[in-house]
Structures are given as C-alpha cells and as structure tokens.
Design a protein around this motif. Structure first.
Motif, PDB file in Angstrom:
ATOM      1  N   ASP A 194       0.865  -0.957  -0.140  1.00  0.00           N
ATOM      2  CA  ASP A 194       0.218   0.198   0.171  1.00  0.00           C
ATOM      3  C   ASP A 194       0.921   1.274  -0.471  1.00  0.00           C
ATOM      4  N   ILE A 195       0.369   1.943  -0.611  1.00  0.00           N
ATOM      5  CA  ILE A 195       1.410   3.101  -0.565  1.00  0.00           C
ATOM      6  C   ILE A 195       0.752   4.489  -1.270  1.00  0.00           C
ATOM      7  N   GLY A 196       1.150   5.410   0.025  1.00  0.00           N
ATOM      8  CA  GLY A 196       0.485   6.679  -0.191  1.00  0.00           C
ATOM      9  C   GLY A 196      -0.289   7.685   1.201  1.00  0.00           C
ATOM     10  N   GLN A 197      -0.477   6.608   1.601  1.00  0.00           N
ATOM     11  CA  GLN A 197      -1.808   6.653   2.939  1.00  0.00           C
ATOM     12  C   GLN A 197      -1.296   6.764   4.126  1.00  0.00           C
ATOM     13  N   ARG A 198      -0.926   8.531   4.519  1.00  0.00           N
ATOM     14  CA  ARG A 198       0.041   8.639   5.625  1.00  0.00           C
ATOM     15  C   ARG A 198      -1.222   8.092   6.762  1.00  0.00           C
ATOM     16  N   TYR A 199      -1.371   8.382   8.071  1.00  0.00           N
ATOM     17  CA  TYR A 199      -2.219   8.215   8.763  1.00  0.00           C
ATOM     18  C   TYR A 199      -2.135   9.405   9.932  1.00  0.00           C
ATOM     19  N   GLU A 200      -0.831   9.995  10.023  1.00  0.00           N
ATOM     20  CA  GLU A 200      -0.611  10.512  11.323  1.00  0.00           C
ATOM     21  C   GLU A 200      -1.364  12.216  11.200  1.00  0.00           C
ATOM     22  N   GLY A 201      -2.322  12.371  11.693  1.00  0.00           N
ATOM     23  CA  GLY A 201      -3.078  14.134  10.625  1.00  0.00           C
ATOM     24  C   GLY A 201      -4.278  13.392  11.145  1.00  0.00           C
ATOM     25  N   ASN A 202      -4.212  12.764  10.787  1.00  0.00           N
ATOM     26  CA  ASN A 202      -5.791  12.341   9.152  1.00  0.00           C
ATOM     27  C   ASN A 202      -6.767  12.192  10.526  1.00  0.00           C
ATOM     28  N   GLY A 203      -8.034  12.538  10.215  1.00  0.00           N
ATOM     29  CA  GLY A 203      -9.559  12.583  11.117  1.00  0.00           C
ATOM     30  C   GLY A 203     -10.025  11.855  11.445  1.00  0.00           C
ATOM     31  N   GLU A 204      -9.876  10.568   9.937  1.00  0.00           N
ATOM     32  CA  GLU A 204     -10.203   9.118   9.736  1.00  0.00           C
ATOM     33  C   GLU A 204      -9.053   8.354   9.777  1.00  0.00           C
ATOM     34  N   ALA A 205      -7.715   8.343  10.382  1.00  0.00           N
ATOM     35  CA  ALA A 205      -7.186   7.232  10.375  1.00  0.00           C
ATOM     36  C   ALA A 205      -7.133   5.714  10.865  1.00  0.00           C
ATOM     37  N   GLU A 206      -8.287   5.655  11.987  1.00  0.00           N
ATOM     38  CA  GLU A 206      -8.586   4.312  12.472  1.00  0.00           C
ATOM     39  C   GLU A 206      -9.879   3.897  11.358  1.00  0.00           C
ATOM     40  N   GLU A 207     -10.771   4.473  10.960  1.00  0.00           N
ATOM     41  CA  GLU A 207     -11.494   3.801   9.990  1.00  0.00           C
ATOM     42  C   GLU A 207     -10.797   3.355   8.163  1.00  0.00           C
ATOM     43  N   LEU A 208      -9.257   4.422   8.484  1.00  0.00           N
ATOM     44  CA  LEU A 208      -8.510   4.157   6.946  1.00  0.00           C
ATOM     45  C   LEU A 208      -7.799   2.584   6.910  1.00  0.00           C
ATOM     46  N   LYS A 209      -7.457   2.150   8.486  1.00  0.00           N
ATOM     47  CA  LYS A 209      -6.712   1.293   8.910  1.00  0.00           C
ATOM     48  C   LYS A 209      -7.608   0.389   8.950  1.00  0.00           C
ATOM     49  N   ALA A 210      -8.504   0.520   8.802  1.00  0.00           N
ATOM     50  CA  ALA A 210      -9.357  -1.271   8.928  1.00  0.00           C
ATOM     51  C   ALA A 210      -9.666  -0.981   7.670  1.00  0.00           C
TER      52      ALA A 210
ATOM     53  N   ILE B  94      -7.581  12.309   2.837  1.00  0.00           N
ATOM     54  CA  ILE B  94      -7.523  13.510   3.927  1.00  0.00           C
ATOM     55  C   ILE B  94      -8.973  14.166   3.755  1.00  0.00           C
ATOM     56  N   PRO B  95     -10.117  14.152   4.470  1.00  0.00           N
ATOM     57  CA  PRO B  95     -11.258  14.823   4.851  1.00  0.00           C
ATOM     58  C   PRO B  95     -10.716  16.572   4.198  1.00  0.00           C
ATOM     59  N   PHE B  96     -11.792  17.277   3.461  1.00  0.00           N
ATOM     60  CA  PHE B  96     -11.454  17.877   2.415  1.00  0.00           C
ATOM     61  C   PHE B  96     -10.705  18.706   2.242  1.00  0.00           C
ATOM     62  N   LEU B  97      -9.961  17.994   1.511  1.00  0.00           N
ATOM     63  CA  LEU B  97      -8.655  17.813   0.483  1.00  0.00           C
ATOM     64  C   LEU B  97      -8.478  16.868  -0.669  1.00  0.00           C
ATOM     65  N   ASN B  98      -8.088  16.981  -1.711  1.00  0.00           N
ATOM     66  CA  ASN B  98      -7.671  16.252  -2.787  1.00  0.00           C
ATOM     67  C   ASN B  98      -8.612  15.910  -3.280  1.00  0.00           C
ATOM     68  N   TRP B  99      -8.984  14.614  -3.586  1.00  0.00           N
ATOM     69  CA  TRP B  99     -10.363  14.633  -4.383  1.00  0.00           C
ATOM     70  C   TRP B  99     -11.707  15.050  -3.098  1.00  0.00           C
ATOM     71  N   ASP B 100     -11.583  15.095  -2.074  1.00  0.00           N
ATOM     72  CA  ASP B 100     -13.219  15.605  -0.996  1.00  0.00           C
ATOM     73  C   ASP B 100     -13.701  16.872  -1.599  1.00  0.00           C
ATOM     74  N   THR B 101     -13.727  17.297  -2.729  1.00  0.00           N
ATOM     75  CA  THR B 101     -14.116  19.006  -2.439  1.00  0.00           C
ATOM     76  C   THR B 101     -15.785  18.980  -2.798  1.00  0.00           C
ATOM     77  N   HIS B 102     -15.587  18.612  -1.369  1.00  0.00           N
ATOM     78  CA  HIS B 102     -16.907  20.047  -0.724  1.00  0.00           C
ATOM     79  C   HIS B 102     -17.245  21.256  -1.024  1.00  0.00           C
ATOM     80  N   ASP B 103     -15.959  21.778  -1.356  1.00  0.00           N
ATOM     81  CA  ASP B 103     -15.402  23.062  -1.854  1.00  0.00           C
ATOM     82  C   ASP B 103     -14.693  23.576  -2.866  1.00  0.00           C
ATOM     83  N   ASN B 104     -13.881  24.666  -3.181  1.00  0.00           N
ATOM     84  CA  ASN B 104     -13.425  24.531  -4.906  1.00  0.00           C
ATOM     85  C   ASN B 104     -13.507  23.098  -5.473  1.00  0.00           C
TER      86      ASN B 104
END
Length: 476
Positions: free
Chosen positions: A168-184, A311-321
């Motif tokens: 698995d390449i590219g997913q960080r966990y530190e500072g991510n609001g959904e880290a535990e969900e991603l690990k699941a 990461i919530p509200f960044l990258n493809w998570d385009t809730h704004d902009n």
C-alpha cells in the motif's frame, strides 16, 4: 478442575475463550482443487495495480463529461454541469474532461466503465464506502473482512518470495481525522497478519521502509526485533489468539526480514531511477507512487495500491473549491497514469498486469442550489454563484461513477455503460457494482468469485456470499 475464584476472573476467562474462538484455526479454502485449477488456467493477469482516487472523484468532471458551463459571477447554481470543457481521446467518439489529455491518449489500451455504482449503505460516508470497495462487504461485518489485496495474496501467493505480495503506497495516518477507519480496511483480516499490507506512506522516502535508520547496528536491530516479538506476545492476539494467528504474525516479521536482506529492496529506492524515465511521474506523492508501483511490479509484487490520499476536505474530497481542486488533482494524475501504462507496455508487463483506477463514489452538483443540512460537513452553495469556490461538484453521489481498466486481459478502446445527460447524470444502462467489479478482477487473475475460506465454522468468500459475476463485456 480449576474454577475462576470470582467474577473478574470468570469474565477474563470467558473473554479469552470468546476471542480465541473468533481467531480459531487456519482458514481453509472452500473450493475443491479441480475448480481452483480451472480458474487458474483461465488467468490473463498475474499482478494488479489499483490507483485509488480517495475522496470521491466526480465522473462528470473527469471521464464522463457533460455540457461545459464556464464560471461567471452571478450564474445560477442550477446551470452548473461540467465545469471543464471536453477533449477528444485516441478512441473515436470518446471524450474526457480537459486536464486528462495524457490518459486519453492511452485509452486504446484499456476500458472505461461509466456506470460503476456504489451501494446504498444508509449514509454516504467515506469510511463506509471505502471499506465496502476494498473488502467487497458492506459494513458492519461479523468477520474481520480481508482487503482485496489480502485475498489476492492469500489465493495466489507471492510472485517473488522476497517481495511483499500486497503493498500500500501513499496513505499517511498521522493527523488524519479518519485514521482508524482507514486502517480498518488496510488489513489481512481473518486471513492473518502475513497477508496484510506492506505500507509505504511516502513514496519519495520509500527506501527508508526497507533500510534500518542511520546508526542502527546489526546487534541493536536484532534487539529491537526481540523487543517487538515480546510486545506481540503480550498483545491480544499473542495472549488469546489461535496458534495460526500467532504464527501469521511471526511470518509477517520473517517476510519483512527477507525483504530487507534481498536485492529486491533496491526497487524501493527511487533515486536509482534514471531522470529521463522518472520525470513524467514527478507530479507529487501520487505520481511518485505510480513510479514506485511500476518498479515493484517489475520486482515481483502481486498487488500494489497507490492512493491520491484520503484526507477530509482535501484532494478529491471537493466539498468546496470543487473546480479548482479537481483541476489540481488532474494535474497530479494525468501524466503519471499515462506513463505507467506506457512503461508497463514497453517492458512487456501490461498484458499480464491489470491496472484499475477507481474511487469510493462520485460527486454531483447541488441540483437544488443549496446543501442538505442533514448531511454532515456539507458546504452551503447559494442560488447564485458569486465566488469560484462555490463552482464545481460537491455532494456525494452513488448513482454512477467512472472506473478505468488497462491491461491484464481487458478489452482495449472500449466504453462500457451510459449515463444520462440530465442531472444528476445517473446510470441509464445496467450498473457495474462493487461485487461484480471485484468478480471481474478476480476472474482475470484466475480466482473464482466463489473462492473463500471456512471461518467461524461458516464459509466466507472473496465476493459477497460468493455471488459476484465477472462482467463479460469488459473482458477481451
């Protein structure tokens, strides 16, 4: 017979027995050897690279463009359709959204699915849909559902014993609001730790995951391993788990040791890649992840996933902009994805390597001009758009989505499915579900969609209840 002397001891003993039962015996395949052999003989792929557009990639802004409506201050929200013009691809009659010209030039090597639909999970939440896409099961699940990559590693084993079968390449966990969900959903689950992912959070520094830190002497390294094994022994699995689960944890350590001491570890060192071949990949973390994936498949990896990173509200998570960030994301993916396909082809690997580009769901414009206040984190959009930040596709949408497939036995220059030209651009031909998409991937690898294991005294399959059906129209 020894009996617990009081209630606390009883509960501890009961809990241990329950967990031990849940982690009980080595999982055994459901299918007979003859059916397994038949599926293997039909395989057209040996490896998979999944390019994960984490966060929700809007189909009408990428691979399924609709009528272009450029931004102008004061425009009505209801006017917004595709915020980018469409551009032709190498395939006659097929257009992509502007910014994806490079991928468009390699579509004669692959297939576009336009009707990939996400399940109705009650709430359109990232963690639920990411879990569903990666495991094939809708949460919650009573079994620790393995990741797609873990199933592939378990069913087929490594292509090179020194290279982790699932990376698995590219997913960080530190500072991510959904880290535990991603690990699941990045786990071997009931299959055991040895089939879980070998994680490379930052591809630019991938070499650090296969090289001891500076100043780490061999004796100090051995001491650290011994300390880690002691921690494992004291963990819940080490204390209450079955012999199989304990052995699987130790085998995962042995696999890591084998990699560290092998020539294959050199594949992780991007500094050794000639500049001429690495230049087109260097668009950021995702682009370098694509380069690393190519090197790892060359070295013998079985399943590699590269993410744009959720990461919530960044990258493809385009809730704004939405428009602005979609433009930036296309800049990050266009050249690397196209170069990956061409590099695999030039090295004679594309025919036996399946490349899949997908996302957990799509996005739609706010048809009514305002957000639904019952949806958490939804950005309000005014009826009249005065700011570019309100322009784009924002709301989670499951009625259609785009998936790209290259190599590995899929049709070339093909488009599957059709979506409406009217909002909300939903599928108007039979959809491709997660279950059947997974069945197609497994089929190309020579794994029956009914392949599974016996766990907790019942069968558990690679596709939901073993019901997945390969989509024949996608297969060459």
């Amino acid at each position: 017979m020894n009996r617990p002397s009081h209630r606390r001891d009883f509960l501890r003993t009961a809990s241990a027995a329950t967990l031990s039962a849940l982690l009980a015996n080595r999982p055994e395949p459901v299918l007979g050897q003859e059916e397994l052999d038949t599926a293997r003989r039909a395989a057209t792929a040996d490896a998979v690279i999944v390019l994960w557009m984490g966060g929700g990639m809007a189909h009408a802004e990428t691979f399924d463009p609709k009528r272009h409506t450029p931004f102008r201050p004061g425009m009505k929200a209801a006017e917004v359709e595709s915020t980018f013009p469409s551009v032709p691809t190498v395939v006659d009659g097929l257009s992509f959204s502007a910014g994806l010209e490079r991928i468009g030039r390699v579509m004669d090597r692959g297939t576009l699915i336009r009707t990939h639909t996400a399940a109705d999970l009650g709430a359109i939440l990232h963690s639920r849909h990411q879990f569903h896409w990666h495991t094939g099961y809708e949460p919650p699940v009573s079994v620790a559902a393995p990741h797609l990559g873990a199933w592939i590693a378990y069913a087929l084993g490594p292509r090179n014993p020194a290279v982790p079968a699932y990376i698995d390449i590219g997913q960080r966990y530190e500072g991510n609001g959904e880290a535990e969900e991603l690990k699941a959903f990045q786990t071997g689950g009931v299959l055991g730790a040895e089939f879980g992912p070998f994680r490379v959070p930052d591809p630019a520094d991938a070499v650090s995951v296969v090289r001891p830190p500076a100043g780490m002497t061999p004796s100090r390294f051995r001491a650290r391993r011994a300390a880690y094994e002691a921690l494992l022994a004291a963990s819940p699995i080490g204390t209450f788990g079955s012999d199989y689960q304990k052995e699987s944890m130790l085998r995962s350590l042995e696999n890591a040791d084998r990699l560290l001491n092998s020539e294959a570890a050199g594949a992780f060192d991007l500094a050794t890649e000639p500049e001429a071949s690495s230049k087109e990949y260097n668009t950021g973390r995702f682009g370098l992840g694509c380069l690393l994936a190519r090197r790892l498949v060359e070295a013998g990896a079985r399943y590699v996933e590269v993410t744009t990173e959720y990461i919530p509200f960044l990258n493809w998570d385009t809730h704004d902009n939405g428009h602005t960030r979609a433009a930036d994301m296309k800049r990050q993916i266009d050249a690397p994805v196209a170069r990956l396909v061409l590099d695999l082809e030039e090295r004679g690997l594309l025919d036996r390597t399946l490349v899949v580009l997908a996302s957990e769901f799509s996005r739609s414009v706010l048809v009514e001009g305002k957000a639904d206040r019952r949806v958490p984190n939804q950005v309000e959009q005014p009826d009249e758009l005065q700011e570019l930040a309100h322009f784009g596709h924002h709301r989670h949408f499951t009625g259609a989505g785009s998936v790209l497939l290259f190599g590995g036995g899929v049709r070339r220059g093909h488009v599957h499915g059709e979506t409406s030209d009217e909002k909300p651009y939903t599928s108007i031909t039979p959809p491709v579900t997660v279950t059947d998409l997974h069945a197609t991937i497994y089929h190309l690898l020579g794994i029956s969609p009914r392949f599974g294991i016996i766990t907790e005294e019942r069968p558990f399959y690679v596709t939901r209840d073993g019901l997945g059906r390969p989509v024949a129209d996608l297969i060459a």
